[in-house]
Design a protein around this motif. Sequence first.
Motif, mmCIF file in Angstrom:
data_model
loop_
_atom_site.group_PDB
_atom_site.id
_atom_site.type_symbol
_atom_site.label_atom_id
_atom_site.label_comp_id
_atom_site.label_asym_id
_atom_site.label_seq_id
_atom_site.Cartn_x
_atom_site.Cartn_y
_atom_site.Cartn_z
ATOM 1 N N LEU A 101 41.974 44.932 42.368
ATOM 2 C CA LEU A 101 41.982 46.352 42.037
ATOM 3 C C LEU A 101 41.781 46.492 40.537
ATOM 4 N N PRO A 102 41.086 47.526 40.106
ATOM 5 C CA PRO A 102 40.871 47.729 38.674
ATOM 6 C C PRO A 102 42.170 48.086 37.952
ATOM 7 N N LEU A 103 42.191 47.805 36.663
ATOM 8 C CA LEU A 103 43.302 48.263 35.830
ATOM 9 C C LEU A 103 43.416 49.776 35.979
ATOM 10 N N GLY A 104 44.622 50.272 35.951
ATOM 11 C CA GLY A 104 44.839 51.707 36.114
ATOM 12 C C GLY A 104 45.039 52.136 37.556
ATOM 13 N N ALA A 145 47.687 44.531 34.364
ATOM 14 C CA ALA A 145 47.172 43.185 34.095
ATOM 15 C C ALA A 145 46.883 42.480 35.417
ATOM 16 N N ARG A 146 45.985 41.475 35.330
ATOM 17 C CA ARG A 146 45.606 40.721 36.530
ATOM 18 C C ARG A 146 45.561 39.234 36.217
ATOM 19 N N LYS A 159 42.578 54.332 42.965
ATOM 20 C CA LYS A 159 41.818 53.171 42.511
ATOM 21 C C LYS A 159 41.261 53.467 41.127
ATOM 22 N N GLY A 160 41.529 52.554 40.177
ATOM 23 C CA GLY A 160 41.091 52.723 38.794
ATOM 24 C C GLY A 160 39.582 52.686 38.636
#
Length: 108
Positions: free
Chosen positions: A8-11, A27-28, A71-72
Amino acid sequence: MNEKFDFLPLGSIVVVNGGIKKFVIVARALQVNINGSKQFFDYAACTYPEGINGDRLMYFQHTDISKVVFKGYVDDDEIMMCENIFNAMKKVDIERANVEELKRSMVN
């Protein structure tokens, strides 16, 4: 890391299994030291809407997400970053962390 999934995107805002509180991913692919062993988590997040409070982050795996609320932002840079994360993880022999084990290590 054997299985591939779409980070998943940041945010992105999610709810994790067994909870109702929302978290925003900040963070990922984080490496953590649990009882002297290097392990990784797919995500780190802070509470939503409060945001980061000191150094408190929630660590969890992709499979721990029960609901994606938002979803970011995704663009070409995001797509390239996710590919870079997966390529880097293929080169590193590191164990996937267990959320319950991390909780136990923090109590001791």
